[in-house]
Design a protein around this motif. Structure first.
Motif, PDB file in Angstrom:
ATOM      1  N   PHE A   1       0.890  -1.360  -0.190  1.00 25.82           N
ATOM      2  CA  PHE A   1       0.259  -0.108   0.010  1.00 25.82           C
ATOM      3  C   PHE A   1       0.648   1.234   0.263  1.00 25.82           C
ATOM      4  CE2 PHE A   1      -1.844  -3.355   2.648  1.00 25.82           C
ATOM      5  CZ  PHE A   1      -2.968  -3.642   1.951  1.00 25.82           C
ATOM      6  N   PRO A   2       1.430   0.973  -0.876  1.00 28.24           N
ATOM      7  CA  PRO A   2       2.717   2.393  -1.483  1.00 28.24           C
ATOM      8  C   PRO A   2       1.931   3.335  -1.429  1.00 28.24           C
ATOM      9  CG  PRO A   2       2.131   1.722  -3.478  1.00 28.24           C
ATOM     10  CD  PRO A   2       1.699   0.801  -2.162  1.00 28.24           C
ATOM     11  N   GLN A   3       0.464   4.121  -1.421  1.00 30.40           N
ATOM     12  CA  GLN A   3      -0.265   5.308  -1.316  1.00 30.40           C
ATOM     13  C   GLN A   3       0.093   5.821  -0.162  1.00 30.40           C
ATOM     14  OE1 GLN A   3      -1.177   2.390  -2.139  1.00 30.40           O
ATOM     15  NE2 GLN A   3      -3.833   2.123  -2.038  1.00 30.40           N
ATOM     16  N   VAL A   4       0.193   5.252   1.053  1.00 32.50           N
ATOM     17  CA  VAL A   4       0.454   6.503   2.040  1.00 32.50           C
ATOM     18  C   VAL A   4       1.245   7.177   1.899  1.00 32.50           C
ATOM     19  CG1 VAL A   4       2.790   4.588   2.994  1.00 32.50           C
ATOM     20  CG2 VAL A   4       0.805   5.166   4.804  1.00 32.50           C
ATOM     21  N   PHE A   5       2.485   7.400   0.750  1.00 35.91           N
ATOM     22  CA  PHE A   5       3.114   8.398   1.032  1.00 35.91           C
ATOM     23  C   PHE A   5       2.992   9.224   0.944  1.00 35.91           C
ATOM     24  CE2 PHE A   5       6.113   4.548   2.034  1.00 35.91           C
ATOM     25  CZ  PHE A   5       7.127   4.986   2.971  1.00 35.91           C
ATOM     26  N   ASN A   6       1.697   9.165  -0.662  1.00 37.20           N
ATOM     27  CA  ASN A   6       1.163   9.919  -1.043  1.00 37.20           C
ATOM     28  C   ASN A   6       0.013  10.581  -0.266  1.00 37.20           C
ATOM     29  OD1 ASN A   6       1.196  11.645  -3.114  1.00 37.20           O
ATOM     30  ND2 ASN A   6      -0.791  10.225  -4.075  1.00 37.20           N
ATOM     31  N   THR A   7       0.322  10.644   0.945  1.00 42.19           N
ATOM     32  CA  THR A   7      -1.487  11.139   2.264  1.00 42.19           C
ATOM     33  C   THR A   7      -0.782  12.000   2.954  1.00 42.19           C
ATOM     34  OG1 THR A   7      -2.145   8.648   1.587  1.00 42.19           O
ATOM     35  CG2 THR A   7      -2.623  10.429   3.784  1.00 42.19           C
ATOM     36  N   ARG A   8      -0.621  12.698   3.451  1.00 38.58           N
ATOM     37  CA  ARG A   8      -1.159  13.802   4.373  1.00 38.58           C
ATOM     38  C   ARG A   8      -1.141  13.342   5.938  1.00 38.58           C
ATOM     39  NH1 ARG A   8      -4.954  19.431   2.958  1.00 38.58           N
ATOM     40  NH2 ARG A   8      -3.509  19.217   0.675  1.00 38.58           N
ATOM     41  N   LEU A   9       0.557  13.937   6.338  1.00 36.72           N
ATOM     42  CA  LEU A   9       1.020  12.771   7.439  1.00 36.72           C
ATOM     43  C   LEU A   9      -0.961  13.042   8.571  1.00 36.72           C
ATOM     44  CD1 LEU A   9       2.808  10.352   9.075  1.00 36.72           C
ATOM     45  CD2 LEU A   9       4.152  12.952   9.404  1.00 36.72           C
ATOM     46  N   PHE A  10      -0.882  14.265   8.648  1.00 34.18           N
ATOM     47  CA  PHE A  10      -1.828  14.874   9.895  1.00 34.18           C
ATOM     48  C   PHE A  10      -2.833  13.833   9.562  1.00 34.18           C
ATOM     49  CE2 PHE A  10      -3.556  17.818   6.267  1.00 34.18           C
ATOM     50  CZ  PHE A  10      -4.634  17.316   6.658  1.00 34.18           C
ATOM     51  N   LYS A  11      -3.669  13.497   8.610  1.00 35.36           N
ATOM     52  CA  LYS A  11      -4.935  12.798   8.354  1.00 35.36           C
ATOM     53  C   LYS A  11      -4.654  11.315   8.486  1.00 35.36           C
ATOM     54  CE  LYS A  11      -7.853  10.943   4.782  1.00 35.36           C
ATOM     55  NZ  LYS A  11      -8.107  11.060   2.897  1.00 35.36           N
ATOM     56  N   ILE A  12      -3.086  10.542   8.548  1.00 34.25           N
ATOM     57  CA  ILE A  12      -2.898   8.912   9.040  1.00 34.25           C
ATOM     58  C   ILE A  12      -2.998   9.588  10.613  1.00 34.25           C
ATOM     59  CG2 ILE A  12      -1.292   7.504   9.069  1.00 34.25           C
ATOM     60  CD1 ILE A  12      -0.736   8.263   6.243  1.00 34.25           C
ATOM     61  N   LYS A  13      -2.296  10.279  11.435  1.00 31.45           N
ATOM     62  CA  LYS A  13      -2.375  10.100  12.258  1.00 31.45           C
ATOM     63  C   LYS A  13      -3.301  10.876  13.181  1.00 31.45           C
ATOM     64  CE  LYS A  13       2.354  12.543  12.849  1.00 31.45           C
ATOM     65  NZ  LYS A  13       2.927  13.651  13.998  1.00 31.45           N
ATOM     66  N   GLU A  14      -4.075  11.521  12.458  1.00 36.25           N
ATOM     67  CA  GLU A  14      -5.674  11.388  13.083  1.00 36.25           C
ATOM     68  C   GLU A  14      -6.460  10.168  13.741  1.00 36.25           C
ATOM     69  OE1 GLU A  14      -6.498  16.667  12.235  1.00 36.25           O
ATOM     70  OE2 GLU A  14      -7.231  14.775  10.762  1.00 36.25           O
ATOM     71  N   ARG A  15      -6.659   9.592  11.752  1.00 38.24           N
ATOM     72  CA  ARG A  15      -7.355   8.634  12.380  1.00 38.24           C
ATOM     73  C   ARG A  15      -7.001   7.343  12.763  1.00 38.24           C
ATOM     74  NH1 ARG A  15      -9.442   7.681   5.724  1.00 38.24           N
ATOM     75  NH2 ARG A  15     -10.626  10.157   6.006  1.00 38.24           N
ATOM     76  N   HIS A  16      -5.429   7.287  12.946  1.00 34.24           N
ATOM     77  CA  HIS A  16      -4.843   6.049  13.609  1.00 34.24           C
ATOM     78  C   HIS A  16      -5.113   6.678  14.994  1.00 34.24           C
ATOM     79  CE1 HIS A  16      -2.209   3.077  15.450  1.00 34.24           C
ATOM     80  NE2 HIS A  16      -1.921   4.566  16.096  1.00 34.24           N
ATOM     81  N   LEU A  17      -5.398   7.759  15.473  1.00 32.35           N
ATOM     82  CA  LEU A  17      -5.163   7.813  17.415  1.00 32.35           C
ATOM     83  C   LEU A  17      -6.803   7.620  17.233  1.00 32.35           C
ATOM     84  CD1 LEU A  17      -3.125  11.234  16.993  1.00 32.35           C
ATOM     85  CD2 LEU A  17      -2.722   8.772  17.823  1.00 32.35           C
ATOM     86  N   PHE A  18      -7.975   7.662  16.486  1.00 29.91           N
ATOM     87  CA  PHE A  18      -9.227   7.812  16.354  1.00 29.91           C
ATOM     88  C   PHE A  18      -9.247   6.830  16.786  1.00 29.91           C
ATOM     89  CE2 PHE A  18     -13.565   7.760  15.125  1.00 29.91           C
ATOM     90  CZ  PHE A  18     -14.338   8.167  16.193  1.00 29.91           C
ATOM     91  N   LEU A  19      -9.202   4.955  15.680  1.00 21.34           N
ATOM     92  CA  LEU A  19      -9.115   3.365  16.114  1.00 21.34           C
ATOM     93  C   LEU A  19      -8.030   3.465  17.477  1.00 21.34           C
ATOM     94  CD1 LEU A  19      -8.868   3.283  12.422  1.00 21.34           C
ATOM     95  CD2 LEU A  19     -10.480   3.275  13.377  1.00 21.34           C
ATOM     96  N   SER A  20      -6.903   4.187  17.499  1.00 25.84           N
ATOM     97  CA  SER A  20      -6.926   3.404  18.103  1.00 25.84           C
ATOM     98  C   SER A  20      -7.508   3.654  20.176  1.00 25.84           C
ATOM     99  CB  SER A  20      -5.607   4.066  19.234  1.00 25.84           C
ATOM    100  OG  SER A  20      -4.229   3.767  17.903  1.00 25.84           O
ATOM    101  N   TYR A  21      -7.941   4.972  20.476  1.00 24.72           N
ATOM    102  CA  TYR A  21      -8.585   6.008  21.487  1.00 24.72           C
ATOM    103  C   TYR A  21     -10.343   4.733  22.024  1.00 24.72           C
ATOM    104  CZ  TYR A  21     -11.897   8.344  23.674  1.00 24.72           C
ATOM    105  OH  TYR A  21     -13.840   7.939  24.204  1.00 24.72           O
ATOM    106  N   LEU A  22     -10.912   4.215  20.035  1.00 21.54           N
ATOM    107  CA  LEU A  22     -11.595   3.079  19.893  1.00 21.54           C
ATOM    108  C   LEU A  22     -11.966   1.745  20.204  1.00 21.54           C
ATOM    109  CD1 LEU A  22     -13.860   4.653  17.214  1.00 21.54           C
ATOM    110  CD2 LEU A  22     -14.330   4.552  19.453  1.00 21.54           C
TER     111      LEU A  22
END
Length: 417
Positions: free
Chosen positions: A351-372
């Motif tokens: 899934f190399p598209q992760v390098f083509n995504t803004r980092l703050f978007k990855i952080k926000e979603r990961h932290l929300f999933l971790s919270y849940l």
């Protein structure tokens, strides 16, 4: 066509000159011994028995002729006086004839006008004529904007109609001066036809020429050779059109440069001919931009991030922008995904598209999933969440399908960060 004030005196001079010529011809036709030829000015043409045609007569002047030498002086004077009294018109008739303007047909009149030399620009004119002259506003000797020249330049007017943004071109002095010197029919029309033949649509010409105004300084034959070269490398017409549209400066580079660039990517990345062609079609600026970022990123993937050569090949053929991405962004994204989210290299490669995504978007979603308690990225375990879905889907679908929460809950959580 009426004569101007400057042409009238010159017309009469031309008429006098023609009269002198006709007088010489008339002398040959009518001269007889013992008579004087009088030059008169008449409005009607005269025709002799020898078919000599006089366009108009001549003003009467006193002349002399040869007389028989055997005649006496007194008899000569008497006969001369009698001849003059019988042939010369009266003073009233003379003044009336000299005041009359000669009449002639329109064709002859137009011939006389055609023979007149053109007026000199230095010839003085009257005040009345000067008042009637309507002059165009003068061109400014110098300007910082092309707007001042649009009303005077057909080339600029037509470029504006095509959608060219002159405000961007005028920032480049050499380009602006070039446009002012070009003729639309001679210099620009053929270039537009060429670009349309390459595949650029009418609604794309304005944006193309705004970015690549330097193409007008290129030789048209050289441009055709470069397009022919791309076709020889099995780039289709649609491929070339897509490449030129995305990378407007592509055709400004010589065949040698284009060939060297294609060879570099094929050799450096160890790609096949087809994959190399697909790579530059998707990201044609690889052929026009600097190679330094590409070389630097290749080292980063291999030495700093620890990817293998075949893994790098796979990622860049999927996401060509990885070759020109910002080095800092690449390292920060990899550090968070690999070290914080604990995702291994082989999953990132998928899934190399992760390098083509803004980092703050990855952080926000990961932290929300971790919270849940739903941050599970291992495909071998239940409730697996792929990186593809994590970074590509919109917030509504992410909350509903991945986080199993509402968008409002996600917004409230983001406010706490």
């Amino acid at each position: 066509m009426a004569l101007s004030a400057q042409q009238i005196p010159r017309w009469f001079n031309s008429a006098k000159l023609r009269s002198l010529i006709n007088a010489a011809q008339l002398t040959k036709c009518f001269t007889r011994p013992g008579r004087t030829l009088l030059h008169g000015f008449s409005a009607q043409p005269q025709i002799s028995s020898d078919n000599c045609f006089l366009h108009w007569g001549f003003k009467t002047y006193k002349t002399s002729s040869l007389w028989n030498s055997s005649q006496s002086t007194s008899s000569s004077s008497q006969e001369n006086n009698s001849t003059q009294s019988s042939l010369l018109p009266s003073m009233d008739e003379q003044s009336q004839k000299t005041q009359k303007i000669p009449s002639f047909d329109s064709e002859l009149f137009l011939e006389e006008l055609d023979e007149l030399p053109p007026l000199s620009p230095m010839q003085p004119i009257s005040e009345e004529e000067a008042i009637q002259i309507i002059a165009d506003p003068p061109l400014p000797p110098a300007s910082f904007t092309l707007r001042d020249y649009v009303d005077h330049s057909e080339t600029l007017q037509k470029l504006v109609l095509l959608g060219v943004d002159l405000s961007k071109i005028e920032k480049h002095t050499e380009a602006a001066n070039l446009l002012l010197r070009l003729d639309f029919e001679k210099d620009i029309k053929q270039m537009l036809l060429f670009l349309k033949d390459v595949g650029i649509e009418d609604n794309q010409l304005g944006a193309f020429l705004t970015k690549n105004h330097a193409i007008f300084s290129e030789d048209l034959e050289n441009l055709k050779i470069r397009v022919a070269y791309l076709h020889s490398k099995n780039f289709s017409k649609a491929d070339v059109a897509q490449m030129v549209t995305k990378a407007p400066f592509l055709l400004n580079f010589s065949v040698e440069r284009l060939d060297n660039r294609l060879g570099f990517f094929q050799k450096e990345l160890e790609l096949s001919v087809k994959k190399t062609r697909d790579l530059v079609v998707r990201l044609p600026r690889l052929l026009t931009g600097s190679l330094e970022p590409v070389k630097e990123n290749m080292k980063v993937y291999r030495l700093e991030l620890g990817f293998k050569h075949n893994e790098i090949q796979h990622m860049i053929t999927r996401i060509p922008k990885m070759l020109t991405a910002n080095k800092r962004k690449l390292t920060e994204t990899f550090d968070f995904v690999h070290n914080v989210m604990s995702i291994p290299h082989h999953i990132i490669v998928k899934f190399p598209q992760v390098f083509n995504t803004r980092l703050f978007k990855i952080k926000e979603r990961h932290l929300f999933l971790s919270y849940l308690g739903r941050a599970q990225y291992d495909p071998a375990k239940p409730n697996y969440i792929s990186l593809d879905k994590l970074v590509s889907i919109p917030d509504e679908i992410f909350c509903e399908e991945i986080a199993k929460a509402s968008v409002q809950d996600f917004d409230k959580f983001l406010k706490t960060l």
